[in-house]
Design a protein around this motif. Structure first.
Motif, PDB file in Angstrom:
ATOM      1  N   UNK A  66       0.816  -1.208   0.000  1.00 28.87           N
ATOM      2  CA  UNK A  66       0.000   0.000   0.000  1.00 28.87           C
ATOM      3  C   UNK A  66       0.847   1.255   0.000  1.00 28.87           C
ATOM      4  N   UNK A  67       1.908   1.247   0.798  1.00 29.28           N
ATOM      5  CA  UNK A  67       2.808   2.402   0.830  1.00 29.28           C
ATOM      6  C   UNK A  67       3.473   2.602  -0.523  1.00 29.28           C
ATOM      7  N   UNK A  68       3.941   1.519  -1.128  1.00 26.07           N
ATOM      8  CA  UNK A  68       4.608   1.598  -2.428  1.00 26.07           C
ATOM      9  C   UNK A  68       3.635   2.069  -3.505  1.00 26.07           C
ATOM     10  N   UNK A  69       2.390   1.613  -3.435  1.00 23.39           N
ATOM     11  CA  UNK A  69       1.399   2.044  -4.432  1.00 23.39           C
ATOM     12  C   UNK A  69       1.152   3.549  -4.350  1.00 23.39           C
ATOM     13  N   UNK A  70       1.092   4.080  -3.128  1.00 20.22           N
ATOM     14  CA  UNK A  70       0.880   5.524  -2.977  1.00 20.22           C
ATOM     15  C   UNK A  70       2.014   6.306  -3.626  1.00 20.22           C
ATOM     16  N   UNK A  71       3.236   5.830  -3.472  1.00 18.52           N
ATOM     17  CA  UNK A  71       4.385   6.486  -4.106  1.00 18.52           C
ATOM     18  C   UNK A  71       4.250   6.437  -5.619  1.00 18.52           C
ATOM     19  N   UNK A  72       3.901   5.274  -6.130  1.00 19.32           N
ATOM     20  CA  UNK A  72       3.816   5.109  -7.577  1.00 19.32           C
ATOM     21  C   UNK A  72       2.737   6.017  -8.181  1.00 19.32           C
ATOM     22  N   UNK A  73       1.595   6.107  -7.519  1.00 21.17           N
ATOM     23  CA  UNK A  73       0.529   6.977  -7.999  1.00 21.17           C
ATOM     24  C   UNK A  73       1.017   8.424  -8.079  1.00 21.17           C
ATOM     25  N   UNK A  76       3.716   8.751 -10.991  1.00 18.10           N
ATOM     26  CA  UNK A  76       3.212   8.616 -12.358  1.00 18.10           C
ATOM     27  C   UNK A  76       2.191   9.679 -12.723  1.00 18.10           C
ATOM     28  N   UNK A  77       1.443  10.186 -11.752  1.00 21.74           N
ATOM     29  CA  UNK A  77       0.361  11.130 -12.050  1.00 21.74           C
ATOM     30  C   UNK A  77       0.726  12.583 -11.775  1.00 21.74           C
ATOM     31  N   UNK A  78       1.973  12.821 -11.376  1.00 20.70           N
ATOM     32  CA  UNK A  78       2.400  14.199 -11.150  1.00 20.70           C
ATOM     33  C   UNK A  78       1.766  14.848  -9.938  1.00 20.70           C
ATOM     34  N   UNK A  79       1.386  14.055  -8.944  1.00 22.74           N
ATOM     35  CA  UNK A  79       0.801  14.582  -7.714  1.00 22.74           C
ATOM     36  C   UNK A  79       1.929  14.931  -6.751  1.00 22.74           C
ATOM     37  N   UNK A  80       1.933  16.124  -6.167  1.00 22.86           N
ATOM     38  CA  UNK A  80       2.992  16.468  -5.212  1.00 22.86           C
ATOM     39  C   UNK A  80       3.130  15.405  -4.134  1.00 22.86           C
ATOM     40  N   UNK A  81       4.371  15.002  -3.900  1.00 19.69           N
ATOM     41  CA  UNK A  81       4.655  13.918  -2.963  1.00 19.69           C
ATOM     42  C   UNK A  81       5.749  14.332  -1.988  1.00 19.69           C
ATOM     43  N   UNK A  82       5.519  14.025  -0.719  1.00 21.32           N
ATOM     44  CA  UNK A  82       6.535  14.187   0.316  1.00 21.32           C
ATOM     45  C   UNK A  82       6.637  12.882   1.075  1.00 21.32           C
ATOM     46  N   UNK A  83       7.848  12.409   1.272  1.00 21.73           N
ATOM     47  CA  UNK A  83       8.085  11.233   2.101  1.00 21.73           C
ATOM     48  C   UNK A  83       9.064  11.592   3.197  1.00 21.73           C
ATOM     49  N   UNK A  89      12.322   5.923   2.744  1.00 28.59           N
ATOM     50  CA  UNK A  89      12.740   4.550   2.477  1.00 28.59           C
ATOM     51  C   UNK A  89      11.858   3.893   1.415  1.00 28.59           C
ATOM     52  N   UNK A  90      10.548   4.070   1.528  1.00 31.10           N
ATOM     53  CA  UNK A  90       9.637   3.413   0.597  1.00 31.10           C
ATOM     54  C   UNK A  90       9.547   4.138  -0.741  1.00 31.10           C
ATOM     55  N   UNK A  91       9.857   5.427  -0.772  1.00 32.17           N
ATOM     56  CA  UNK A  91       9.964   6.122  -2.046  1.00 32.17           C
ATOM     57  C   UNK A  91      11.097   5.509  -2.869  1.00 32.17           C
ATOM     58  N   UNK A  92      12.234   5.254  -2.234  1.00 29.68           N
ATOM     59  CA  UNK A  92      13.357   4.662  -2.951  1.00 29.68           C
ATOM     60  C   UNK A  92      13.092   3.202  -3.285  1.00 29.68           C
ATOM     61  N   UNK A  93      12.370   2.501  -2.430  1.00 34.01           N
ATOM     62  CA  UNK A  93      12.007   1.113  -2.713  1.00 34.01           C
ATOM     63  C   UNK A  93      11.137   1.041  -3.970  1.00 34.01           C
ATOM     64  N   UNK A  94      10.127   1.924  -4.058  1.00 30.61           N
ATOM     65  CA  UNK A  94       9.265   1.954  -5.240  1.00 30.61           C
ATOM     66  C   UNK A  94      10.065   2.276  -6.493  1.00 30.61           C
ATOM     67  N   UNK A  95      10.937   3.254  -6.415  1.00 35.01           N
ATOM     68  CA  UNK A  95      11.717   3.678  -7.576  1.00 35.01           C
ATOM     69  C   UNK A  95      12.648   2.557  -8.028  1.00 35.01           C
ATOM     70  N   UNK A 194       8.448  16.041  -5.889  1.00 34.58           N
ATOM     71  CA  UNK A 194       8.652  14.639  -5.524  1.00 34.58           C
ATOM     72  C   UNK A 194       9.944  14.589  -4.724  1.00 34.58           C
ATOM     73  N   UNK A 195       9.812  14.638  -3.410  1.00 32.66           N
ATOM     74  CA  UNK A 195      10.960  14.819  -2.535  1.00 32.66           C
ATOM     75  C   UNK A 195      10.764  14.007  -1.270  1.00 32.66           C
ATOM     76  N   UNK A 196      11.845  13.416  -0.786  1.00 32.73           N
ATOM     77  CA  UNK A 196      11.766  12.645   0.448  1.00 32.73           C
ATOM     78  C   UNK A 196      13.020  12.859   1.279  1.00 32.73           C
ATOM     79  N   UNK A 197      12.842  12.852   2.594  1.00 31.36           N
ATOM     80  CA  UNK A 197      13.951  13.068   3.526  1.00 31.36           C
ATOM     81  C   UNK A 197      13.991  11.931   4.539  1.00 31.36           C
ATOM     82  N   UNK A 198      15.192  11.456   4.829  1.00 29.61           N
ATOM     83  CA  UNK A 198      15.318  10.466   5.897  1.00 29.61           C
ATOM     84  C   UNK A 198      15.091  11.132   7.247  1.00 29.61           C
ATOM     85  N   UNK A 199      15.421  12.410   7.341  1.00 30.05           N
ATOM     86  CA  UNK A 199      15.117  13.142   8.576  1.00 30.05           C
ATOM     87  C   UNK A 199      13.635  13.495   8.617  1.00 30.05           C
TER      88      UNK A 199
END
Length: 235
Positions: A66-73, A76-83, A89-95, A194-199
């Motif tokens: 479910x987490x990976x699907x949210x990243x993919x959506x 792929x759809x150009x929706x602003x994403x923050x992780x 971790x799961x943003x990079x897993x999906x990629x 589309x940006x994610x931080x470990x912090x």
């Protein structure tokens, strides 16, 4: 402007308790009124209908898929994403899986797997602060407005650096690093946000002033919402 907070909400997770306060601060300080909707990882149906997606901390998630699907959506759809934290971790897993075609796992979720793109950190960062060095000209460096930033962590897993070159070759930019060079921020150029931080930027300060990363995400959500509204009106 609706945002999906994807994660398994728990009163024991500090960031989950802080986020409602940040929503108020965004409205009062930045003039951006976001309508947050919590979505458990076990049911992310309809996530494509939101103006923004924030994959929040709180690993291990109940449902990795479910987490990976949210990243993919979002990707792929150009929706602003923050992780943040587990969201990074799961943003990079999906990629790694969906863009790079790697058969890799997250060591926390599937410790019996053979190849891991996310592995235990050499030294756990749970409860620690650390300096993050930002790459000039990247989105995160422009957001923060400085070459370095001191940030809070509550995590024990990070990128397996053996895979960094492969992910970068497919377009992922690692734009923030610890002193030892390990990845702390990742972003995807060409995407609205589309940006994610470990912090965990949501833990900065007392919650009364949103971290610049949170404000930048909110602004991207607002732009996405108004663009979608304009397109609908034009039809």
């Amino acid at each position: 402007m609706r945002i999906a907070l994807v994660g398994d909400r728990s009163p024991g997770v500090r960031s989950h308790a802080r986020i409602p306060q940040l929503m108020r601060a965004l409205r009062e300080r930045d003039g951006i009124a976001l309508d947050p909707y919590w979505m458990p990882t076990t049911d992310v149906s309809g996530v494509e209908g939101f103006d923004g997606i924030w994959l929040v901390p709180g690993s291990p998630y109940r449902d990795e898929a479910g987490a990976v699907r949210a990243v993919r959506v979002a990707r792929e759809r150009g929706i602003p994403f923050l992780g943040t934290c587990a969201g990074f971790q799961h943003m990079l897993l999906e990629f790694a899986r969906e863009v790079c075609g790697l058969r890799v796992a997250h060591a926390e979720n599937d410790p019996s797997a053979g190849d891991f793109v996310m592995t235990p950190l050499a030294c756990s960062l749970a409860g620690h602060e650390g300096l993050v060095r930002l790459v000039p000209g990247t989105r995160i460096e422009q957001i923060v407005g400085a070459p370095t930033t001191m940030e809070s962590y509550i995590c024990s897993y990070g990128l397996n650096e053996d895979y960094r070159q492969t992910l970068a070759a497919h377009g992922m930019v690692f734009s923030g690093h610890a002193d030892d060079g390990t990845a702390r921020v990742a972003e995807l150029p060409g995407h609205p946000f589309f940006l994610a931080t470990l912090f965990q930027p949501e833990l900065a300060g007392d919650g009364g002033r949103p971290h610049p990363v949170i404000s930048a995400f909110a602004a991207a959500v607002a732009r996405h919402h108004h663009t979608a509204h304009d397109l609908t009106t034009a039809r």
